[in-house]
Motif scaffolding. Structure first.
Motif, PDB file in Angstrom:
ATOM      1  N   THR A 254       0.842  -1.201   0.000  1.00  0.00           N
ATOM      2  CA  THR A 254       0.000   0.000   0.000  1.00  0.00           C
ATOM      3  C   THR A 254       0.876   1.249   0.000  1.00  0.00           C
ATOM      4  O   THR A 254       1.773   1.370   0.831  1.00  0.00           O
TER       5      THR A 254
ATOM      6  N   LYS B  11       0.737   5.211   0.596  1.00  0.00           N
ATOM      7  CA  LYS B  11      -0.094   6.261   1.179  1.00  0.00           C
ATOM      8  C   LYS B  11       0.608   7.604   1.067  1.00  0.00           C
ATOM      9  O   LYS B  11       1.814   7.694   1.278  1.00  0.00           O
TER      10      LYS B  11
ATOM     11  N   GLU C  43      -4.476   6.978  -1.230  1.00  0.00           N
ATOM     12  CA  GLU C  43      -3.689   5.750  -1.154  1.00  0.00           C
ATOM     13  C   GLU C  43      -4.033   4.849  -2.329  1.00  0.00           C
ATOM     14  O   GLU C  43      -5.099   4.975  -2.947  1.00  0.00           O
TER      15      GLU C  43
ATOM     16  N   LYS D 268      -2.975   0.568  -3.899  1.00  0.00           N
ATOM     17  CA  LYS D 268      -2.267  -0.689  -3.675  1.00  0.00           C
ATOM     18  C   LYS D 268      -1.635  -1.175  -4.972  1.00  0.00           C
ATOM     19  O   LYS D 268      -2.133  -0.878  -6.065  1.00  0.00           O
TER      20      LYS D 268
ATOM     21  N   THR E  27      -8.020   0.067  -6.647  1.00  0.00           N
ATOM     22  CA  THR E  27      -7.709   0.210  -5.223  1.00  0.00           C
ATOM     23  C   THR E  27      -7.505   1.663  -4.806  1.00  0.00           C
ATOM     24  O   THR E  27      -7.288   1.938  -3.636  1.00  0.00           O
TER      25      THR E  27
END
Length: 479
Positions: free
Chosen positions: A81, A83, A90, A92, A213
């Motif tokens: 991930t 961020k 964020e 992924k 994501t």
């Protein structure tokens, strides 16, 4: 002995051949009909078989895709991930995807692992500029398709584009979103040989998984506010969702002549009105007053009472031409009436680039003055015309003079570059001493050395504005 002339047999021969041809055509048509009838009778069976086979193949491909998607999505839980706390988002990505670049406002991931072509994911978060919506900030020479699309409950502008380089093609898919004062753009860049035809859908599969994501992580309540932009004067304000359907009016406000001053203030007032308020409830409007710099300096210097209230307007912000303010006691009125929303809104005032191409006049120059007859557009709000010179009203020392100047007489050249102004090739020469530009010459004709000489202010910020404003003007030139 037959004395008939030989030519008299010809009509009989023609008739005989005609009969034979007609019989042949008749049998041919009969055969075509019977054959075609047989084909027509059998065709539906063949087509049905082909359709069935095609459906089976499509079903198999769809099933394979579903299984592949399900298998891939199961792995997302174990992905890395990324961020970004500063900009609040964020995303992924698979652990075998390498992060190849991260600096300032961009991060890149190498997505080449499932392809023979080099490709990467670029996430950009930049200033949106004056555009009412955010579009792909990456440079592509051709946007093939642009559409508004919703993804992960976020509204994006999706763009597909391509750009050619030496022996290569750069294809791109971009999803961009303007949020608060930033432009977020997620871009897939695929590099391939110019002679190679790529399957962009296939190349974007991993990109799409990663894109699924992406989410914003901050809870800024102003994230989905609406933005009102006024390019004429150069400001914008962010409005609450409850103001959807708001109206904007521009009116003249009138001040009074006080303290022995002969200046009477009369200027624009930008009124922003909530749709639930009526024209009889004007005390609930947001009234943005627009002053020129000279007007505001006079107010500050003399504390002029331009309204009936014994207090000055409340300054909100300024650009290089205008000062934006609220009327005296407006805050007091909104406090009394409980209109706290309006107070929150005026605090979002942001200065943007103003539109300097409105209400233009035409400047015409004779051949005697510059070697060629010419014309261009200029704004009388920004420039004052004195004989043949144009002087910037807001920037002391910014003056444009058309004339004739020989190149070999130029001294103290700091830089020289070729530029395009309104499709004309021009040479831009900066002149000064010790890296401090004092003037800029714009040549449009190398044979006659016709030139526009721009004197620039000493202040660095004013110097840049002077240069920008003159090139806006020269971009309308015509010889």
């Amino acid at each position: 002995m037959n004395n008939e002339p030989p030519l008299e047999h010809i009509p009989k021969l023609i008739m005989t051949f005609t009969v034979i041809i007609l019989i042949g055509i008749l049998f041919g048509m009969l055969g075509y009909y019977l054959g075609n009838k047989n084909v027509t009778k059998n065709t539906p069976v063949a087509v049905k078989y082909q359709k069935d086979q095609l459906n089976k193949i499509n079903e198999k491909e769809t099933e394979n895709n579903k299984q592949e998607d399900a298998a891939f999505l199961e792995k997302i839980a174990d992905w890395e991930t990324y961020k970004n706390e500063e900009f609040g988002f964020e995303i992924k990505y698979p652990e075998n995807v390498e992060k190849i670049y991260e600096k300032n406002t961009e991060i890149r991931f190498d997505l080449s692992l499932d392809s023979t072509n080099y490709k990467y994911l670029s996430i950009l978060y930049t200033e949106p500029g004056i555009s009412p919506r955010c579009i792909n900030p990456l440079t592509v020479s051709e946007v093939i398709k642009r559409e508004d699309i919703e993804l992960n409950d976020i509204e994006f502008v999706k763009e597909i584009g391509s750009e050619g380089a030496t022996g290569s093609i750069y294809n791109s898919i971009s999803y961009s979103k303007k949020r608060n004062d930033k432009c977020f753009s997620l871009n897939l860049i695929v590099k391939s040989n110019a002679s190679e035809e790529i399957d962009l859908d296939k190349e974007s599969k991993l990109f799409n998984y990663i894109l699924s994501t992406f989410k914003f992580t901050n809870t800024d309540k102003t994230a989905d506010w609406m933005t009102y932009s006024n390019k004429k004067y150069g400001f914008e304000i962010t409005l609450l969702e409850s103001w959807k359907g708001y109206k904007v009016f521009e009116k003249l406000w009138n001040g009074t002549t006080l303290d022995g001053h002969s200046v009477k203030y009369e200027g624009p007032k930008i009124i922003i009105r909530n749709p639930k308020w009526s024209e009889y409830e004007t005390w609930q409007d947001i009234p943005m007053l627009v002053f020129t710099k000279d007007e505001w300096r006079l107010i500050e210097a003399n504390n002029l009472n331009i309204f009936t209230a014994p207090i000055a307007p409340k300054k909100l912000g300024e650009n290089n031409r205008y000062v934006f303010a609220l009327p005296p006691r407006w805050i007091g009125f909104t406090n009394t009436l409980g209109q706290n929303e309006a107070q929150k809104i005026v605090e979002t005032l942001k200065i943007i680039a103003s539109d300097k191409t409105k209400d233009l006049r035409t400047y015409k120059g004779s051949k005697i003055k510059i070697g060629s007859a010419f014309s261009f557009k200029y704004s009388p709000e920004i420039w004052s015309l004195e004989e043949i010179d144009l002087t910037h009203k807001d920037l002391n020392g910014c003056t444009l003079s058309p004339g004739v100047l020989w190149r070999n007489r130029l001294v103290n050249i700091i830089s020289s570059e070729d530029i395009i102004l309104n499709d004309y090739e021009a040479r831009k020469v900066k002149i000064g001493a010790e890296n401090s530009v004092s003037s800029i010459n714009y040549y449009f004709d190398s044979e006659t050395s016709a030139v526009f000489n721009l004197s620039v202010p000493e202040n660095k910020k004013d110097k840049a504005t002077c240069e920008e404003d003159i090139e806006i003007m020269l971009n309308t030139i015509s010889f």
